[in-house]
Design a protein around this motif. Structure first.
Motif, PDB file in Angstrom:
ATOM      1  N   PRO A   4       0.923  -0.828   0.251  1.00 37.54           N
ATOM      2  CA  PRO A   4      -0.162   0.064   0.083  1.00 37.54           C
ATOM      3  C   PRO A   4       1.158   1.125   0.018  1.00 37.54           C
ATOM      4  O   PRO A   4       1.845   1.653   0.590  1.00 37.54           O
ATOM      5  N   ARG A   5       0.746   2.527  -0.859  1.00 41.71           N
ATOM      6  CA  ARG A   5       0.313   2.997  -0.811  1.00 41.71           C
ATOM      7  C   ARG A   5       0.672   4.443   0.380  1.00 41.71           C
ATOM      8  O   ARG A   5      -0.082   4.475   1.016  1.00 41.71           O
ATOM      9  N   GLU A 173      -7.031   3.661  -3.025  1.00 41.54           N
ATOM     10  CA  GLU A 173      -6.764   3.544  -2.436  1.00 41.54           C
ATOM     11  C   GLU A 173      -7.449   3.070  -1.014  1.00 41.54           C
ATOM     12  O   GLU A 173      -7.650   4.522  -0.796  1.00 41.54           O
ATOM     13  N   ASN A 174      -7.231   2.908  -0.157  1.00 45.86           N
ATOM     14  CA  ASN A 174      -7.571   2.691   1.489  1.00 45.86           C
ATOM     15  C   ASN A 174      -6.946   4.243   2.444  1.00 45.86           C
ATOM     16  O   ASN A 174      -7.733   4.377   3.310  1.00 45.86           O
TER      17      ASN A 174
END
Length: 252
Positions: A4-5, A173-174
């Motif tokens: 994840p970023r 993304e979350n």
């Protein structure tokens, strides 16, 4: 599995740029133009460090006993941003105003990294933010829709969740709180990050001294953004700062 970023949310004034006083002058001149009937009164002192433009408008309307409304605020904002663009141009010709040390290089590195998504968390109006970033050549690193601004809410502590929600929509993304970092130069930036559980990297490039920022117990504290390798090292460590970053004691 794709890693994840991290979402990096930057303040503007005192963190990315120094307008050389143009912001305050434009607010004042914009207000007098929007409400000339009050020009004989004294203009109040304003603490702009970490403030929101909506909050400033509320303060001015209260001081001058002007009924607050969306129409009046928009009228003021339009006048202010017109003055801002004009005065930034004039100040540039006079050699005033600059992007702060290391900022251009740091944004170039981070935006091209692949592991980070860049956004804004600023007290500036959305239009004011665009004017400033464009003037200093930093706008290409940001997607305006992935940020929160001073016209979204008067309370800066309410801006974090707004910025996160928009970033989720833009980048798909979350971004859980532990993967969000606020980068700012004031105690209000630190408080804003804490309000929605984000990490915070404070930089002593604004009006707040390093000692003052230390009292806010940021996760990381730097003199400026010129030590790009150390900024990246800190980000990749998840906020566990290397010794030479000199983190604030007790930061969490």
């Amino acid at each position: 599995m794709k890693r994840p970023r991290k979402l990096l949310l930057f303040d503007i004034d005192g963190t990315l740029v120094d307008t050389g006083g143009v912001g305050l002058a434009s607010l004042r001149d914009g207000f007098w133009e929007a409400f000339p009937e009050h020009c004989d009164a004294s203009f109040p002192s304003l603490d702009l460090g970490g403030a929101t433009d909506h909050g400033v408008a509320r303060r001015l309307f209260d001081h001058f006993r002007i009924e607050d409304s969306r129409e009046r605020r928009d009228h003021f904002y339009a006048s202010y941003t017109t003055h801002l663009e004009r005065q930034l141009h004039l100040s540039s010709n006079a050699g005033r105003g600059r992007s702060l040390p290391g900022v251009a290089e740091c944004l170039e590195r981070l935006s091209g990294h692949g592991g980070y998504c860049l956004g804004l968390l600023t007290g500036n109006l959305r239009k004011g933010a665009a004017i400033k970033l464009r003037h200093f050549g930093l706008d290409r690193h940001f997607t305006a829709a992935a940020g929160a601004y001073g016209d979204d809410h008067h309370d800066r502590n309410e801006l974090g969740p707004i910025a996160r929600r928009r970033a989720v929509e833009v980048f798909g993304e979350n971004f859980p709180a532990e993967d969000i970092v606020v980068i700012g130069d004031t105690l209000r930036d630190i408080a804003c990050a804490r309000a929605f559980g984000a990490k915070v990297l404070a930089v002593a490039t604004g009006a707040a001294s390093r000692n003052e920022l230390e009292t806010g117990r940021p996760d990381g504290l730097m003199d400026d953004l010129s030590r790009i390798d150390q900024v990246e090292q800190w980000l990749q460590s998840g906020g566990s700062a290397p010794t030479d970053l000199q983190p604030a004691s007790g930061g969490g």
